[in-house]
Design a protein around this motif. Structure first.
Motif, PDB file in Angstrom:
ATOM      1  N   TRP A 172     -44.800  -3.375 -77.842  1.00  0.00           N
ATOM      2  CA  TRP A 172     -45.386  -4.563 -79.135  1.00  0.00           C
ATOM      3  C   TRP A 172     -46.942  -4.263 -79.187  1.00  0.00           C
ATOM      4  O   TRP A 172     -47.496  -4.053 -78.369  1.00  0.00           O
ATOM      5  CB  TRP A 172     -44.915  -5.893 -78.759  1.00  0.00           C
ATOM      6  N   ASP A 173     -47.463  -4.314 -80.540  1.00  0.00           N
ATOM      7  CA  ASP A 173     -48.896  -4.086 -80.686  1.00  0.00           C
ATOM      8  C   ASP A 173     -49.810  -5.206 -80.287  1.00  0.00           C
ATOM      9  O   ASP A 173     -50.844  -5.192 -80.861  1.00  0.00           O
ATOM     10  CB  ASP A 173     -49.077  -3.178 -81.861  1.00  0.00           C
ATOM     11  N   GLY A 174     -49.233  -6.281 -79.791  1.00  0.00           N
ATOM     12  CA  GLY A 174     -49.837  -7.372 -79.677  1.00  0.00           C
ATOM     13  C   GLY A 174     -50.146  -8.570 -80.785  1.00  0.00           C
ATOM     14  O   GLY A 174     -49.404  -8.339 -81.799  1.00  0.00           O
ATOM     15  N   LEU A 175     -50.835  -9.327 -80.978  1.00  0.00           N
ATOM     16  CA  LEU A 175     -50.646 -10.466 -81.746  1.00  0.00           C
ATOM     17  C   LEU A 175     -51.191  -9.884 -83.051  1.00  0.00           C
ATOM     18  O   LEU A 175     -50.685 -10.582 -84.211  1.00  0.00           O
ATOM     19  CB  LEU A 175     -51.718 -11.364 -81.353  1.00  0.00           C
ATOM     20  N   SER A 176     -51.535  -8.780 -83.449  1.00  0.00           N
ATOM     21  CA  SER A 176     -51.837  -8.162 -84.881  1.00  0.00           C
ATOM     22  C   SER A 176     -50.483  -7.547 -85.373  1.00  0.00           C
ATOM     23  O   SER A 176     -50.263  -7.320 -86.535  1.00  0.00           O
ATOM     24  CB  SER A 176     -52.873  -7.407 -84.812  1.00  0.00           C
ATOM     25  N   ASP A 177     -49.646  -7.575 -84.664  1.00  0.00           N
ATOM     26  CA  ASP A 177     -48.303  -6.838 -84.987  1.00  0.00           C
ATOM     27  C   ASP A 177     -47.376  -8.015 -85.596  1.00  0.00           C
ATOM     28  O   ASP A 177     -46.608  -8.184 -84.945  1.00  0.00           O
ATOM     29  CB  ASP A 177     -47.532  -6.042 -83.746  1.00  0.00           C
ATOM     30  N   THR A 178     -47.751  -8.632 -86.684  1.00  0.00           N
ATOM     31  CA  THR A 178     -47.007  -9.674 -87.165  1.00  0.00           C
ATOM     32  C   THR A 178     -45.721  -9.219 -87.579  1.00  0.00           C
ATOM     33  O   THR A 178     -44.706  -9.945 -87.717  1.00  0.00           O
ATOM     34  CB  THR A 178     -47.905 -10.520 -88.041  1.00  0.00           C
ATOM     35  N   ALA A 179     -45.557  -7.965 -88.333  1.00  0.00           N
ATOM     36  CA  ALA A 179     -44.276  -7.448 -88.793  1.00  0.00           C
ATOM     37  C   ALA A 179     -43.345  -7.359 -87.692  1.00  0.00           C
ATOM     38  O   ALA A 179     -42.027  -8.139 -88.152  1.00  0.00           O
ATOM     39  CB  ALA A 179     -44.272  -6.167 -89.300  1.00  0.00           C
ATOM     40  N   ALA A 180     -43.378  -7.014 -86.522  1.00  0.00           N
ATOM     41  CA  ALA A 180     -42.475  -7.042 -85.436  1.00  0.00           C
ATOM     42  C   ALA A 180     -41.925  -8.517 -85.274  1.00  0.00           C
ATOM     43  O   ALA A 180     -40.557  -8.916 -85.159  1.00  0.00           O
ATOM     44  CB  ALA A 180     -42.962  -6.392 -84.296  1.00  0.00           C
ATOM     45  N   LEU A 181     -42.699  -9.354 -85.248  1.00  0.00           N
ATOM     46  CA  LEU A 181     -42.540 -10.892 -84.934  1.00  0.00           C
ATOM     47  C   LEU A 181     -41.602 -11.432 -85.954  1.00  0.00           C
ATOM     48  O   LEU A 181     -40.618 -12.202 -85.621  1.00  0.00           O
ATOM     49  CB  LEU A 181     -43.669 -11.762 -84.656  1.00  0.00           C
ATOM     50  N   LEU A 182     -42.156 -11.066 -87.247  1.00  0.00           N
ATOM     51  CA  LEU A 182     -41.453 -11.569 -88.557  1.00  0.00           C
ATOM     52  C   LEU A 182     -40.126 -11.183 -88.617  1.00  0.00           C
ATOM     53  O   LEU A 182     -39.116 -11.607 -89.324  1.00  0.00           O
ATOM     54  CB  LEU A 182     -42.152 -11.417 -89.650  1.00  0.00           C
ATOM     55  N   ASP A 183     -39.830 -10.047 -87.860  1.00  0.00           N
ATOM     56  CA  ASP A 183     -38.625  -9.498 -88.114  1.00  0.00           C
ATOM     57  C   ASP A 183     -37.543  -9.978 -87.301  1.00  0.00           C
ATOM     58  O   ASP A 183     -36.185 -10.084 -87.609  1.00  0.00           O
ATOM     59  CB  ASP A 183     -38.670  -8.011 -87.825  1.00  0.00           C
ATOM     60  N   LEU A 184     -37.937 -10.870 -86.484  1.00  0.00           N
ATOM     61  CA  LEU A 184     -37.184 -11.729 -85.486  1.00  0.00           C
ATOM     62  C   LEU A 184     -36.233 -12.861 -86.325  1.00  0.00           C
ATOM     63  O   LEU A 184     -35.513 -13.583 -85.870  1.00  0.00           O
ATOM     64  CB  LEU A 184     -37.643 -12.319 -84.361  1.00  0.00           C
ATOM     65  N   ALA A 185     -37.043 -13.257 -87.331  1.00  0.00           N
ATOM     66  CA  ALA A 185     -36.407 -14.348 -88.272  1.00  0.00           C
ATOM     67  C   ALA A 185     -35.102 -14.246 -88.463  1.00  0.00           C
ATOM     68  O   ALA A 185     -34.655 -13.293 -89.018  1.00  0.00           O
ATOM     69  CB  ALA A 185     -37.446 -14.552 -89.385  1.00  0.00           C
ATOM     70  N   GLY A 186     -34.371 -15.440 -88.344  1.00  0.00           N
ATOM     71  CA  GLY A 186     -33.042 -15.221 -88.583  1.00  0.00           C
ATOM     72  C   GLY A 186     -31.899 -14.886 -87.397  1.00  0.00           C
ATOM     73  O   GLY A 186     -30.774 -15.112 -87.445  1.00  0.00           O
ATOM     74  N   ARG A 187     -32.595 -14.195 -86.571  1.00  0.00           N
ATOM     75  CA  ARG A 187     -31.993 -13.583 -85.303  1.00  0.00           C
ATOM     76  C   ARG A 187     -32.172 -14.424 -84.256  1.00  0.00           C
ATOM     77  O   ARG A 187     -31.532 -14.425 -83.071  1.00  0.00           O
ATOM     78  CB  ARG A 187     -32.595 -12.120 -85.081  1.00  0.00           C
ATOM     79  N   VAL A 188     -33.513 -15.333 -84.069  1.00  0.00           N
ATOM     80  CA  VAL A 188     -33.472 -15.953 -82.958  1.00  0.00           C
ATOM     81  C   VAL A 188     -34.190 -17.258 -83.402  1.00  0.00           C
ATOM     82  O   VAL A 188     -34.692 -17.408 -84.576  1.00  0.00           O
ATOM     83  CB  VAL A 188     -34.531 -15.226 -81.922  1.00  0.00           C
ATOM     84  N   ASP A 189     -33.955 -18.372 -82.753  1.00  0.00           N
ATOM     85  CA  ASP A 189     -34.260 -19.758 -82.936  1.00  0.00           C
ATOM     86  C   ASP A 189     -35.787 -20.103 -82.441  1.00  0.00           C
ATOM     87  O   ASP A 189     -36.655 -20.776 -83.185  1.00  0.00           O
ATOM     88  CB  ASP A 189     -33.386 -20.792 -82.489  1.00  0.00           C
ATOM     89  N   VAL A 190     -36.292 -19.496 -81.472  1.00  0.00           N
ATOM     90  CA  VAL A 190     -37.470 -19.800 -80.700  1.00  0.00           C
ATOM     91  C   VAL A 190     -37.875 -18.587 -80.151  1.00  0.00           C
ATOM     92  O   VAL A 190     -37.405 -17.714 -79.560  1.00  0.00           O
ATOM     93  CB  VAL A 190     -37.101 -20.682 -79.280  1.00  0.00           C
ATOM     94  N   LEU A 191     -39.335 -18.507 -80.152  1.00  0.00           N
ATOM     95  CA  LEU A 191     -40.109 -17.130 -79.875  1.00  0.00           C
ATOM     96  C   LEU A 191     -40.937 -17.789 -79.004  1.00  0.00           C
ATOM     97  O   LEU A 191     -42.043 -18.814 -79.243  1.00  0.00           O
ATOM     98  CB  LEU A 191     -40.643 -16.690 -81.129  1.00  0.00           C
ATOM     99  N   PHE A 192     -40.809 -17.261 -77.743  1.00  0.00           N
ATOM    100  CA  PHE A 192     -41.817 -17.394 -76.592  1.00  0.00           C
ATOM    101  C   PHE A 192     -43.103 -16.406 -76.618  1.00  0.00           C
ATOM    102  O   PHE A 192     -42.665 -15.255 -76.609  1.00  0.00           O
ATOM    103  CB  PHE A 192     -41.372 -17.511 -75.401  1.00  0.00           C
ATOM    104  N   VAL A 193     -44.086 -16.738 -76.829  1.00  0.00           N
ATOM    105  CA  VAL A 193     -45.370 -15.834 -76.737  1.00  0.00           C
ATOM    106  C   VAL A 193     -46.177 -16.268 -75.718  1.00  0.00           C
ATOM    107  O   VAL A 193     -46.772 -17.367 -75.289  1.00  0.00           O
ATOM    108  CB  VAL A 193     -46.381 -16.259 -78.067  1.00  0.00           C
ATOM    109  N   GLY A 194     -46.085 -15.105 -74.648  1.00  0.00           N
ATOM    110  CA  GLY A 194     -46.914 -14.933 -73.485  1.00  0.00           C
ATOM    111  C   GLY A 194     -48.361 -14.440 -73.960  1.00  0.00           C
ATOM    112  O   GLY A 194     -48.335 -13.515 -74.369  1.00  0.00           O
ATOM    113  N   THR A 195     -49.392 -15.344 -73.244  1.00  0.00           N
ATOM    114  CA  THR A 195     -50.784 -14.920 -73.766  1.00  0.00           C
ATOM    115  C   THR A 195     -51.557 -14.315 -72.880  1.00  0.00           C
ATOM    116  O   THR A 195     -52.830 -14.309 -72.663  1.00  0.00           O
ATOM    117  CB  THR A 195     -51.639 -16.272 -74.354  1.00  0.00           C
TER     118      THR A 195
END
Length: 117
Positions: free
Chosen positions: A43-66
């Protein structure tokens, strides 16, 4: 003390982490990592929003480890993720990995996006 093994069925948990890496299924993944049940990928980090948005509909909760320390997500990113229907929980990466594993073992629809410690 009684220790019970946690069954994960077909889901893949985080086995471990250390300085700059995560271990999943015995393989070391250097740098930021994204997991959504079936395995880990770079994952390219916080700037890689496309990868995170691709999870919509497949998961209910996204845990972001900082990483080692917790910090707030940029407001625009949080708003975008929540508008896509993703619940977002931000915590340091060790806590995010543990929480992801626990909810994964319960069969919950969760994902993990984590920066290394």
């Amino acid at each position: 003390m009684r220790i019970n093994e946690i069954p994960f069925t077909d889901a893949v948990p985080v086995d471990g982490y250390g300085p700059g890496y995560f271990r999943v299924q015995g393989q070391v993944h250097s740098g930021p990592m994204l997991m959504a049940g079936g395995g880990a990928m770079a994952w390219d980090g916080l700037s890689d929003t496309a990868a995170l948005l691709d999870l919509a509909g497949r998961v209910d909760v996204l845990f972001v480890g900082t990483g080692a320390e917790i910090f707030h997500l940029p407001a625009e990113l949080r708003t975008e993720l929540e508008a896509a229907g993703l619940g977002v929980e931000v915590m340091n990466s060790p806590s995010a990995c543990r929480t992801y594993n626990i909810l994964l073992s319960e069969g919950r629809r969760v994902a993990l996006a984590a920066l290394p410690v």
